[in-house]
Scaffold this active site. Sequence first.
Site, PDB file in Angstrom:
ATOM      1  N   GLY A  12      94.593  65.830  22.880  1.00  0.00           N
ATOM      2  CA  GLY A  12      95.256  67.134  22.966  1.00  0.00           C
ATOM      3  C   GLY A  12      94.345  68.212  22.415  1.00  0.00           C
ATOM      4  N   GLU A 129      88.681  64.569   6.641  1.00  0.00           N
ATOM      5  CA  GLU A 129      88.321  65.961   6.306  1.00  0.00           C
ATOM      6  C   GLU A 129      89.167  66.979   7.071  1.00  0.00           C
ATOM      7  OE1 GLU A 129      85.656  67.196   4.029  1.00  0.00           O
ATOM      8  OE2 GLU A 129      87.142  68.745   4.388  1.00  0.00           O
ATOM      9  N   GLY A 187      97.751  76.577  19.985  1.00  0.00           N
ATOM     10  CA  GLY A 187      97.455  75.205  19.521  1.00  0.00           C
ATOM     11  C   GLY A 187      97.357  75.085  18.014  1.00  0.00           C
ATOM     12  N   GLU A 190     102.130  72.676  14.388  1.00  0.00           N
ATOM     13  CA  GLU A 190     102.417  71.235  14.476  1.00  0.00           C
ATOM     14  C   GLU A 190     103.366  70.972  15.641  1.00  0.00           C
ATOM     15  OE1 GLU A 190     100.941  68.843  12.356  1.00  0.00           O
ATOM     16  OE2 GLU A 190      99.809  70.682  12.134  1.00  0.00           O
ATOM     17  N   LYS A 205      99.173  68.786   2.757  1.00  0.00           N
ATOM     18  CA  LYS A 205      97.769  69.083   2.424  1.00  0.00           C
ATOM     19  C   LYS A 205      97.573  69.186   0.916  1.00  0.00           C
ATOM     20  CE  LYS A 205      97.055  71.448   6.821  1.00  0.00           C
ATOM     21  NZ  LYS A 205      97.294  72.697   7.534  1.00  0.00           N
ATOM     22  N   GLY A 302      93.104  75.048  15.070  1.00  0.00           N
ATOM     23  CA  GLY A 302      92.467  75.340  16.360  1.00  0.00           C
ATOM     24  C   GLY A 302      91.560  74.200  16.775  1.00  0.00           C
TER      25      GLY A 302
HETATM   26  P1  NDP Z   1      98.460  67.653  20.462  1.00  0.00           P
HETATM   27  O1  NDP Z   1      99.921  67.541  20.628  1.00  0.00           O
HETATM   28  O2  NDP Z   1      97.746  68.782  21.076  1.00  0.00           O
HETATM   29  O3  NDP Z   1      97.764  66.312  20.963  1.00  0.00           O
HETATM   30  C1  NDP Z   1      98.301  65.053  20.740  1.00  0.00           C
HETATM   31  C2  NDP Z   1      97.630  64.071  21.676  1.00  0.00           C
HETATM   32  O4  NDP Z   1      98.109  62.758  21.379  1.00  0.00           O
HETATM   33  C3  NDP Z   1      97.904  64.319  23.139  1.00  0.00           C
HETATM   34  O5  NDP Z   1      96.767  64.045  23.902  1.00  0.00           O
HETATM   35  C4  NDP Z   1      99.023  63.318  23.488  1.00  0.00           C
HETATM   36  O6  NDP Z   1      98.954  62.878  24.833  1.00  0.00           O
HETATM   37  C5  NDP Z   1      98.665  62.182  22.566  1.00  0.00           C
HETATM   38  N1  NDP Z   1      99.856  61.450  22.120  1.00  0.00           N
HETATM   39  C6  NDP Z   1     100.884  61.924  21.425  1.00  0.00           C
HETATM   40  N2  NDP Z   1     101.771  60.951  21.171  1.00  0.00           N
HETATM   41  C7  NDP Z   1     101.279  59.847  21.738  1.00  0.00           C
HETATM   42  C8  NDP Z   1     101.726  58.518  21.863  1.00  0.00           C
HETATM   43  N3  NDP Z   1     102.891  58.172  21.338  1.00  0.00           N
HETATM   44  N4  NDP Z   1     100.937  57.624  22.515  1.00  0.00           N
HETATM   45  C9  NDP Z   1      99.756  58.015  23.052  1.00  0.00           C
HETATM   46  N5  NDP Z   1      99.275  59.261  22.982  1.00  0.00           N
HETATM   47  C10 NDP Z   1     100.043  60.144  22.344  1.00  0.00           C
HETATM   48  O7  NDP Z   1      98.210  67.611  18.873  1.00  0.00           O
HETATM   49  P2  NDP Z   1      97.007  68.246  18.057  1.00  0.00           P
HETATM   50  O8  NDP Z   1      95.733  67.919  18.706  1.00  0.00           O
HETATM   51  O9  NDP Z   1      97.309  69.659  17.744  1.00  0.00           O
HETATM   52  O10 NDP Z   1      97.139  67.468  16.663  1.00  0.00           O
HETATM   53  C11 NDP Z   1      96.682  66.154  16.501  1.00  0.00           C
HETATM   54  C12 NDP Z   1      96.622  65.829  15.016  1.00  0.00           C
HETATM   55  O11 NDP Z   1      95.698  66.723  14.376  1.00  0.00           O
HETATM   56  C13 NDP Z   1      97.942  66.013  14.246  1.00  0.00           C
HETATM   57  O12 NDP Z   1      98.012  65.048  13.239  1.00  0.00           O
HETATM   58  C14 NDP Z   1      97.812  67.411  13.635  1.00  0.00           C
HETATM   59  O13 NDP Z   1      98.584  67.576  12.455  1.00  0.00           O
HETATM   60  C15 NDP Z   1      96.337  67.415  13.297  1.00  0.00           C
HETATM   61  N6  NDP Z   1      95.718  68.722  13.180  1.00  0.00           N
HETATM   62  C16 NDP Z   1      95.895  69.666  14.137  1.00  0.00           C
HETATM   63  C17 NDP Z   1      95.258  70.885  14.058  1.00  0.00           C
HETATM   64  C18 NDP Z   1      95.411  71.935  15.104  1.00  0.00           C
HETATM   65  O14 NDP Z   1      94.863  73.038  14.916  1.00  0.00           O
HETATM   66  N7  NDP Z   1      96.109  71.687  16.192  1.00  0.00           N
HETATM   67  C19 NDP Z   1      94.384  71.183  12.922  1.00  0.00           C
HETATM   68  C20 NDP Z   1      94.255  70.113  11.948  1.00  0.00           C
HETATM   69  C21 NDP Z   1      94.908  68.939  12.085  1.00  0.00           C
HETATM   70  P3  NDP Z   1      99.228  63.883  26.075  1.00  0.00           P
HETATM   71  O15 NDP Z   1      98.122  64.881  26.018  1.00  0.00           O
HETATM   72  O16 NDP Z   1      99.167  63.053  27.279  1.00  0.00           O
HETATM   73  O17 NDP Z   1     100.562  64.513  25.799  1.00  0.00           O
HETATM   74  N1  HSE Z   2      99.577  73.341  11.954  1.00  0.00           N
HETATM   75  C1  HSE Z   2      98.464  73.346  11.064  1.00  0.00           C
HETATM   76  C2  HSE Z   2      98.215  74.762  10.576  1.00  0.00           C
HETATM   77  C3  HSE Z   2      97.237  72.813  11.761  1.00  0.00           C
HETATM   78  O1  HSE Z   2      98.691  75.693  11.208  1.00  0.00           O
HETATM   79  O2  HSE Z   2      97.556  74.924   9.550  1.00  0.00           O
HETATM   80  C4  HSE Z   2      96.063  72.673  10.842  1.00  0.00           C
HETATM   81  O3  HSE Z   2      96.258  71.672   9.903  1.00  0.00           O
END
Ligand code: NDP
Ligand code: HSE
Length: 436
Positions: A12, A129, A187, A190, A205, A302
């Site tokens: 994602g 990290e 993006g 959460e 955190k 992001g």
């Molecule tokens: P997204 O929702 O954008 O991406 C999640 C991904 O995981 C997608 O590709 C989804 O598939 C896949 N997925 C979700 N559930 C399942 C499942 N049950 N089985 C298989 N695949 C699955 O999330 P983010 O990238 O935003 O966040 C990911 C992690 O990073 C989280 O723990 C978040 O807290 C952390 N994080 C996020 C930040 C941000 O800025 N977004 C910053 C720092 C940390 P599909 O695409 O097909 O739906």
């Molecule tokens: N949802 C979190 C935030 C992503 O906005 O800070 C980064 O951890």
Amino acid sequence: MKSIKVGILGLGTVGGGTANVLQRNAAEITRRAGRDIEVIIASVRDLTRERRCDCSSLHLTTDPAEVVNHPDVDIVVELIGGETQAKDLVLQAIDNGKHVVTANKALIALHGNEIFAAAQEEGVSVLFEAAVAGGISIIKSIREGMAGNRIDLVAGIINGTGNFILTEMRDKGRPFAEVLTEAQALGYAEADPTFDVEGIDAAHKLTILASIAFGIPLQFENVYTEGISELSLTDVAYAEELGYRIKHLGIAKADASGVELRVHPTLIPAKRLIANVNGVMNAVMVRGDAVGNTLHYGAGAGAEPTASAVVADIVDVARTITADPHSRVPHLAFQPDALANLPIKAQDEFKCAYYLRFEVNDVAGVMSQLSAQFADQDISIEAITQKEPQPGDDFVSVIFITQRTLEGRVDRAIKRIEAMQDVRCKTVKIRVEHLN
Ligand code: NDP
Ligand code: HSE
């Protein structure tokens, strides 16, 4: 030398960003890691969804078990989020002898103690990290860069979504719900955005930061947590008039009597650097006895800022993959058998200054009645302001800024004040940190 093979769970926002950064900067990354790093497999939920990265050279599957059980994968990168499935997959990967990199703060804050114990036993690394403050290398800075210090304070803006909302509300007067929707589209938020606005993400955190800074076990359940959903534009404006800015802070303080772990909206003097950290940016202040105050600043959320931290962890694993497990940097900075169970302070033992706003009838003598309650609790007052009644209102707002005191005393004074006949409704209480 043989390349390092990576399997990614989730493509994602962060997973897509990570694959992109690994592809775009491949040559530079190889120079740093000493080996090529190759993503060979990734799992997603929906194979038909458009991806932000080029998936032509990797095997895409809907079965995450294929990633963690793949015989060629050296590092499993967990970027699906959530805790139950993520935990099972990470433990399975560890059991299979794979190193793990994750951006999942909920997973680490809630299950880190168990995960690190399993990793220690298997002799593999679990790096995280990206779980705190997006692209800022705050974990490495505390764990390694400040290893010579006794740390007594970590305070920071550690949720990008919340800071983005507060900034847009203050600067442009935009409504809360509209800004949250934009943060989701970008993006930042959460999967469940209440984690951002109710302070749960920041508490995850802070749990991690406190553990690394003070050498204590991860203990999310002991973090006092308030979000930003109750904040009103009125208080944002009054705080500005008084020379303060309201920021949502995570604060961990340690002294001889114990540790304060708290997340809440906080008034900060407007001239402090951290009060001027805006939008999705994060900043974490860490105070060590040798280095003094340090401030770490950068994008808190992001795709690519977070990918920057994920890729740095992958490179770290690649570098240490041949080193003896007992010589590696400990997961929580301190040796596992050297973690200390310091007492955690209750809310009434918190010590800081307070912004208190009361709505009172506009009659003579109210101000002195309120002041008397503070004097009774031995609370010194820094500033008092009475606002003109707003058109149509038959009450006035009175704002007190106290000097540093115990929260228990403040709450006792508030309880007595709220019982007074001329006091109209629930008090607004926001903690003030001068951070100097
Ligand atoms: P997204 O929702 O954008 O991406 C999640 C991904 O995981 C997608 O590709 C989804 O598939 C896949 N997925 C979700 N559930 C399942 C499942 N049950 N089985 C298989 N695949 C699955 O999330 P983010 O990238 O935003 O966040 C990911 C992690 O990073 C989280 O723990 C978040 O807290 C952390 N994080 C996020 C930040 C941000 O800025 N977004 C910053 C720092 C940390 P599909 O695409 O097909 O739906
Ligand atoms: N949802 C979190 C935030 C992503 O906005 O800070 C980064 O951890």
